[in-house]
Design a protein around this motif. Structure first.
Motif, PDB file in Angstrom:
ATOM      1  N   ARG A  43       0.856  -1.187   0.000  1.00  0.00           N
ATOM      2  CA  ARG A  43       0.000   0.000   0.000  1.00  0.00           C
ATOM      3  C   ARG A  43       0.889   1.234   0.000  1.00  0.00           C
ATOM      4  NH1 ARG A  43      -2.130   0.160   6.350  1.00  0.00           N
ATOM      5  NH2 ARG A  43      -0.052   0.514   7.265  1.00  0.00           N
ATOM      6  N   VAL A  44       0.278   2.377  -0.244  1.00  0.00           N
ATOM      7  CA  VAL A  44       0.994   3.645  -0.222  1.00  0.00           C
ATOM      8  C   VAL A  44       0.649   4.360   1.076  1.00  0.00           C
ATOM      9  CG1 VAL A  44       1.314   5.861  -1.374  1.00  0.00           C
ATOM     10  CG2 VAL A  44       0.977   3.795  -2.730  1.00  0.00           C
ATOM     11  N   VAL A  45       1.665   4.895   1.746  1.00  0.00           N
ATOM     12  CA  VAL A  45       1.487   5.591   3.025  1.00  0.00           C
ATOM     13  C   VAL A  45       1.836   7.060   2.842  1.00  0.00           C
ATOM     14  CG1 VAL A  45       2.282   5.774   5.414  1.00  0.00           C
ATOM     15  CG2 VAL A  45       1.949   3.521   4.377  1.00  0.00           C
ATOM     16  N   ALA A  46       0.949   7.948   3.281  1.00  0.00           N
ATOM     17  CA  ALA A  46       1.207   9.383   3.234  1.00  0.00           C
ATOM     18  C   ALA A  46       1.989   9.786   4.478  1.00  0.00           C
ATOM     19  CB  ALA A  46      -0.109  10.144   3.156  1.00  0.00           C
ATOM     20  N   ALA A  47       3.112  10.456   4.277  1.00  0.00           N
ATOM     21  CA  ALA A  47       3.943  10.896   5.393  1.00  0.00           C
ATOM     22  C   ALA A  47       3.436  12.213   5.963  1.00  0.00           C
ATOM     23  CB  ALA A  47       5.385  11.054   4.931  1.00  0.00           C
ATOM     24  N   ALA A  48       3.661  12.427   7.241  1.00  0.00           N
ATOM     25  CA  ALA A  48       3.317  13.703   7.882  1.00  0.00           C
ATOM     26  C   ALA A  48       4.099  14.830   7.213  1.00  0.00           C
ATOM     27  CB  ALA A  48       3.628  13.637   9.371  1.00  0.00           C
ATOM     28  N   PRO A  49       3.584  16.069   7.254  1.00  0.00           N
ATOM     29  CA  PRO A  49       4.240  17.169   6.534  1.00  0.00           C
ATOM     30  C   PRO A  49       5.586  17.580   7.112  1.00  0.00           C
ATOM     31  CG  PRO A  49       2.381  17.983   7.810  1.00  0.00           C
ATOM     32  CD  PRO A  49       2.304  16.487   7.847  1.00  0.00           C
ATOM     33  N   ARG A  50       5.820  17.315   8.388  1.00  0.00           N
ATOM     34  CA  ARG A  50       7.112  17.677   8.969  1.00  0.00           C
ATOM     35  C   ARG A  50       7.482  16.664  10.055  1.00  0.00           C
ATOM     36  NH1 ARG A  50       8.108  22.629  10.502  1.00  0.00           N
ATOM     37  NH2 ARG A  50       6.417  23.669   9.396  1.00  0.00           N
ATOM     38  N   PRO A  51       8.781  16.563  10.374  1.00  0.00           N
ATOM     39  CA  PRO A  51       9.198  15.618  11.423  1.00  0.00           C
ATOM     40  C   PRO A  51       8.619  15.988  12.777  1.00  0.00           C
ATOM     41  CG  PRO A  51      11.075  16.331  10.093  1.00  0.00           C
ATOM     42  CD  PRO A  51       9.931  17.219   9.736  1.00  0.00           C
ATOM     43  N   THR A  52       8.217  14.974  13.519  1.00  0.00           N
ATOM     44  CA  THR A  52       7.744  15.178  14.883  1.00  0.00           C
ATOM     45  C   THR A  52       8.794  14.795  15.911  1.00  0.00           C
ATOM     46  OG1 THR A  52       6.744  12.978  14.828  1.00  0.00           O
ATOM     47  CG2 THR A  52       5.335  14.835  14.238  1.00  0.00           C
ATOM     48  N   ASP A  53       9.838  14.127  15.459  1.00  0.00           N
ATOM     49  CA  ASP A  53      10.932  13.724  16.352  1.00  0.00           C
ATOM     50  C   ASP A  53      12.240  14.019  15.638  1.00  0.00           C
ATOM     51  OD1 ASP A  53      12.690  12.610  18.141  1.00  0.00           O
ATOM     52  OD2 ASP A  53      11.883  10.569  18.017  1.00  0.00           O
ATOM     53  N   THR A  54      13.046  14.922  16.199  1.00  0.00           N
ATOM     54  CA  THR A  54      14.322  15.290  15.580  1.00  0.00           C
ATOM     55  C   THR A  54      15.489  15.018  16.509  1.00  0.00           C
ATOM     56  OG1 THR A  54      14.091  17.576  16.365  1.00  0.00           O
ATOM     57  CG2 THR A  54      13.230  17.070  14.160  1.00  0.00           C
ATOM     58  N   GLY A  55      15.265  14.184  17.520  1.00  0.00           N
ATOM     59  CA  GLY A  55      16.303  13.941  18.501  1.00  0.00           C
ATOM     60  C   GLY A  55      17.287  12.831  18.198  1.00  0.00           C
ATOM     61  N   PRO A  56      16.865  11.741  17.538  1.00  0.00           N
ATOM     62  CA  PRO A  56      17.787  10.604  17.383  1.00  0.00           C
ATOM     63  C   PRO A  56      19.031  10.962  16.582  1.00  0.00           C
ATOM     64  CG  PRO A  56      15.525   9.956  16.907  1.00  0.00           C
ATOM     65  CD  PRO A  56      15.531  11.447  17.006  1.00  0.00           C
ATOM     66  N   THR A  57      20.177  10.566  17.092  1.00  0.00           N
ATOM     67  CA  THR A  57      21.446  10.728  16.383  1.00  0.00           C
ATOM     68  C   THR A  57      22.291   9.487  16.592  1.00  0.00           C
ATOM     69  OG1 THR A  57      22.564  11.751  18.269  1.00  0.00           O
ATOM     70  CG2 THR A  57      21.452  13.237  16.731  1.00  0.00           C
ATOM     71  N   CYS A  58      23.252   9.289  15.711  1.00  0.00           N
ATOM     72  CA  CYS A  58      24.148   8.143  15.823  1.00  0.00           C
ATOM     73  C   CYS A  58      25.362   8.395  14.940  1.00  0.00           C
ATOM     74  CB  CYS A  58      23.447   6.852  15.408  1.00  0.00           C
ATOM     75  SG  CYS A  58      22.825   6.881  13.717  1.00  0.00           S
ATOM     76  N   ASP A  59      26.346   7.539  15.070  1.00  0.00           N
ATOM     77  CA  ASP A  59      27.493   7.605  14.165  1.00  0.00           C
ATOM     78  C   ASP A  59      27.143   7.033  12.798  1.00  0.00           C
ATOM     79  OD1 ASP A  59      29.399   8.686  16.029  1.00  0.00           O
ATOM     80  OD2 ASP A  59      29.512   6.709  16.969  1.00  0.00           O
ATOM     81  N   VAL A  60      26.420   5.898  12.799  1.00  0.00           N
ATOM     82  CA  VAL A  60      26.122   5.187  11.552  1.00  0.00           C
ATOM     83  C   VAL A  60      24.637   4.856  11.501  1.00  0.00           C
ATOM     84  CG1 VAL A  60      26.628   3.177  10.131  1.00  0.00           C
ATOM     85  CG2 VAL A  60      28.447   4.188  11.533  1.00  0.00           C
ATOM     86  N   LEU A  61      23.954   5.400  10.505  1.00  0.00           N
ATOM     87  CA  LEU A  61      22.547   5.094  10.284  1.00  0.00           C
ATOM     88  C   LEU A  61      22.442   4.115   9.120  1.00  0.00           C
ATOM     89  CD1 LEU A  61      19.492   5.509  10.670  1.00  0.00           C
ATOM     90  CD2 LEU A  61      19.659   7.512   9.172  1.00  0.00           C
ATOM     91  N   ILE A  62      21.781   3.003   9.352  1.00  0.00           N
ATOM     92  CA  ILE A  62      21.646   1.954   8.336  1.00  0.00           C
ATOM     93  C   ILE A  62      20.192   1.882   7.915  1.00  0.00           C
ATOM     94  CG2 ILE A  62      21.988  -0.490   7.804  1.00  0.00           C
ATOM     95  CD1 ILE A  62      24.085  -0.491  10.119  1.00  0.00           C
ATOM     96  N   ILE A  63      19.938   2.145   6.633  1.00  0.00           N
ATOM     97  CA  ILE A  63      18.590   2.063   6.090  1.00  0.00           C
ATOM     98  C   ILE A  63      18.436   0.707   5.423  1.00  0.00           C
ATOM     99  CG2 ILE A  63      16.893   3.102   4.557  1.00  0.00           C
ATOM    100  CD1 ILE A  63      17.672   4.919   6.836  1.00  0.00           C
ATOM    101  N   GLY A  64      17.628  -0.143   6.026  1.00  0.00           N
ATOM    102  CA  GLY A  64      17.428  -1.504   5.531  1.00  0.00           C
ATOM    103  C   GLY A  64      17.949  -2.515   6.530  1.00  0.00           C
ATOM    104  N   GLY A  65      17.054  -3.339   7.072  1.00  0.00           N
ATOM    105  CA  GLY A  65      17.456  -4.352   8.053  1.00  0.00           C
ATOM    106  C   GLY A  65      17.459  -5.747   7.476  1.00  0.00           C
ATOM    107  N   GLY A  66      17.806  -5.846   6.180  1.00  0.00           N
ATOM    108  CA  GLY A  66      17.907  -7.145   5.541  1.00  0.00           C
ATOM    109  C   GLY A  66      19.235  -7.817   5.833  1.00  0.00           C
ATOM    110  N   THR A  67      19.648  -8.724   4.959  1.00  0.00           N
ATOM    111  CA  THR A  67      20.864  -9.502   5.182  1.00  0.00           C
ATOM    112  C   THR A  67      22.091  -8.607   5.326  1.00  0.00           C
ATOM    113  OG1 THR A  67      19.867 -11.298   3.898  1.00  0.00           O
ATOM    114  CG2 THR A  67      22.245 -11.401   4.256  1.00  0.00           C
ATOM    115  N   GLY A  68      22.258  -7.652   4.394  1.00  0.00           N
ATOM    116  CA  GLY A  68      23.381  -6.736   4.489  1.00  0.00           C
ATOM    117  C   GLY A  68      23.252  -5.775   5.654  1.00  0.00           C
TER     118      GLY A  68
END
Length: 579
Positions: A43-68
């Motif tokens: 399905r298609v999901v409509a995103a909110a117009p602006r971020p509601t949480d801007t606190g999370p930070t890290c050294d390495v952000l990984i997009i995708g929790g598959g095998t790699g």
């Protein structure tokens, strides 16, 4: 022992460990209205117009929790940097779990100590075997491949693989190395800095539409389609390159960007000795799908075998084994007190009959992606209907195997209610236009080295791989399968030729041609790629390097990094594996 409350929070994707709160003074402009694909629920999901949480930070952000992605998260966290992992489905593990291929495609050297892929990959396989070894009803010695399948040396149900992955990641979460795991979240967009580096990524909660903005020093693309590379502005390619690009013997004279390997909705079936009267209904397009000629047990090889007519329970001439045991996950006969196989077996169906080559969903709008995915799923449903009602029986007496009944999520966690995978098995992604592009010639013997034991060697090699070049064709394309030599993965294939240097490939998306990636897309090599990417990002963070290319260009740093990955259980050269 992991506390139950911690497990529950992690599974729900709501656990947030201690973070370094460095939100911007102003959250910045609202994220442009965007619609994203929820691939699990199609399905298609409509995103909110602006971020509601801007606190999370890290050294390495990984997009995708598959095998790699899970390999990258573990590798980076073990090296002492902070990690956040984002996955669009409810399951971690990709090919092993959500894509429903928990019988990995490997090679004969995979179990060698310091062999190809990585020690972490072998440890994961050992955990799956240990799970079955610890079940008292399993016959001793049968746990190594509980399905007794002939395509792999290890098998198990997707929930067992995910549990093994979680057991590897949970201690890193508890230690604060992995700060958070966001399940059911998809990438929306990124925010660059003035110097071109990516600063933030916005992700969408696929159940609420809420947007979270995450800051990081390095961003790893472990998506199944190379989405982050494209969104971040890195140069990518997909489809088949022409022969003139890299002089690949098996490449066509002209480019074919529309040739994207077929994707597959895999499904599970249980063999019922007394099947119920109900059959899986045919999809609306069944007659059209059937006209493709793929609803068959015949398999077309591009080598001297030609077309091999497989049988369900018996081994046909020139076949490697019966169709039923090809990717069997669990063999009933490997347990005490259970019926002899096939009754009670659970088998994965991943065959030409559910490879959807009519259309690709890569590069389309979210709405078009949903339409194509639904057709691909219906095509797989049609194959199961054909197996139950039209497949010729081995004894020549009638047609149809109603004994093959779909396995639902009530029986095997992680499977949809109709027995289908929650995510299609994806074979082809966008690929990075990198400083070095791995191609077919690096995987085969050159005329100058006709008796070579392995393919081209690279001074910046960071791992070893081996699998045949296996093209599951796009519409109008013939299948292609030919052997490759043991080959090497160069660090240059991780480094973009332009665009933000703090974005790295970490899955089926390194700098490689379609032919080379048709080998490197398999489970152990995708894990290797993710682990190398995680190690590279961590090395750059710990040595305060802004550009990962500095690791490759500086001989001392390159040697140090190769020592780093080798110390982590990755063998850089085949000469260290083969005598």
């Amino acid at each position: 022992m992991i506390p139950a409350c911690l497990c529950a929070l992690l599974v729900a994707g709501t656990l947030s460990m201690v973070q370094t709160p460095v939100p911007p003074a102003d959250a910045g402009p609202p994220t442009p209205a965007r619609r994203v694909l929820d691939i699990e629920k199609r399905r298609v999901v409509a995103a909110a117009p602006r971020p509601t949480d801007t606190g999370p930070t890290c050294d390495v952000l990984i997009i995708g929790g598959g095998t790699g992605g899970v390999a990258a998260a573990e590798a980076a966290a073990l090296r002492g940097v902070s990690v956040i992992l984002v996955e669009p489905t409810r399951m971690l593990g990709g090919q092993f779990t959500a894509q429903l291929v928990p019988v990995p495609d490997e090679n004969s050297h995979i179990e060698k100590h310091f062999g190809p892929s990585t020690e972490n990959y072998r440890a994961l396989r050992a955990q799956v075997r240990a799970h079955y070894r610890n079940q008292s009803e399993v016959i001793p010695g049968r746990e190594n491949c509980i399905g007794s399948c002939w395509v792999s040396r290890v098998s198990g149900t997707p929930d067992v693989w995910e549990r093994a992955i979680e057991e590897r990641l949970f201690p890193l979460v508890s230690a604060g190395r992995i700060r958070r795991i966001y399940r059911r979240h998809a990438l929306l967009g990124v925010t660059p800095l003035a110097n071109g580096r990516v600063n933030y990524a916005d992700i969408v909660d696929l159940d609420s539409g809420a947007v979270t903005r995450i800051g990081a020093r390095f961003f790893l693309d472990a998506t199944e389609d190379g989405q982050l590379l494209e969104v971040a502005g890195l140069p990518t390619v997909y489809g088949q390159e022409p022969q003139g690009a890299y002089s690949e013997p098996h490449a066509p004279p002209e480019p074919h960007p529309q040739r994207i390997q077929s994707f597959t909705y895999c499904f599970l079936t249980r063999w019922e000795a007394a099947p119920p009267a109900d059959r899986v209904p045919p999809p609306a397009e069944y007659a059209y799908f059937r006209s493709f000629g793929d609803y068959t047990l015949d398999y077309v090889y591009s080598d001297a075998r030609g077309t091999v007519p497989y049988k369900v329970l018996t081994k046909a001439p020139n076949a490697a084994g019966p169709f039923w045991t090809y990717r069997r996950l669990v063999a009933s006969s490997n347990f005490r007190g259970r019926p002899s196989s096939p009754a009670g077996d659970i088998a994965l169906i991943n065959w030409r009959g559910n490879d959807f080559h009519e259309e690709a969903y890569l590069g389309r709008t979210p709405e078009e992606q949903v339409r194509v995915l639904e057709r691909g799923r219906a095509f797989a449903q049609g194959f199961l209907h054909w197996l139950q009602t039209e497949c010729p029986r081995d004894d020549g007496k009638g047609v149809g195997y109603p004994e093959m009944q779909p396995v639902t999520g009530e029986t095997v966690p992680g499977v949809d209610a109709d027995g289908m995978a929650i995510h299609p098995y994806v074979r082809e992604s966008r690929r990075l236009k990198a400083r070095f592009v791995l191609n077919e010639n690096h995987l085969v013997a050159s005329p100058e080295r006709p008796g070579a034991k392995w393919g081209a060697e690279f001074p910046d090699s960071v791992g070893c791989a081996l699998y045949a070049v296996d093209i599951h064709p796009a519409k109008g394309e013939p299948p292609l399968l030919f052997p490759a030599l043991p080959y090497h993965i160069p660090l240059g294939a991780f480094l973009t030729e332009s665009g933000p240097v703090n974005v790295l490939p970490a899955a089926k998306n390194i700098g490689a041609t379609r032919l080379a990636m048709a080998s490197a897309r398999m489970h152990p090599t995708e894990w290797l790629i993710g682990e190398v990417a995680g190690a590279l990002a961590a090395y750059c963070v710990r040595h305060d390097l802004a550009d990962p290319a500095e690791v490759r260009e500086n001989p001392e740093r390159l040697a140090a990094f190769q020592t780093n990955v080798k110390g982590g259980g990755i063998t850089p050269h085949w000469r260290e594996i083969l005598p």
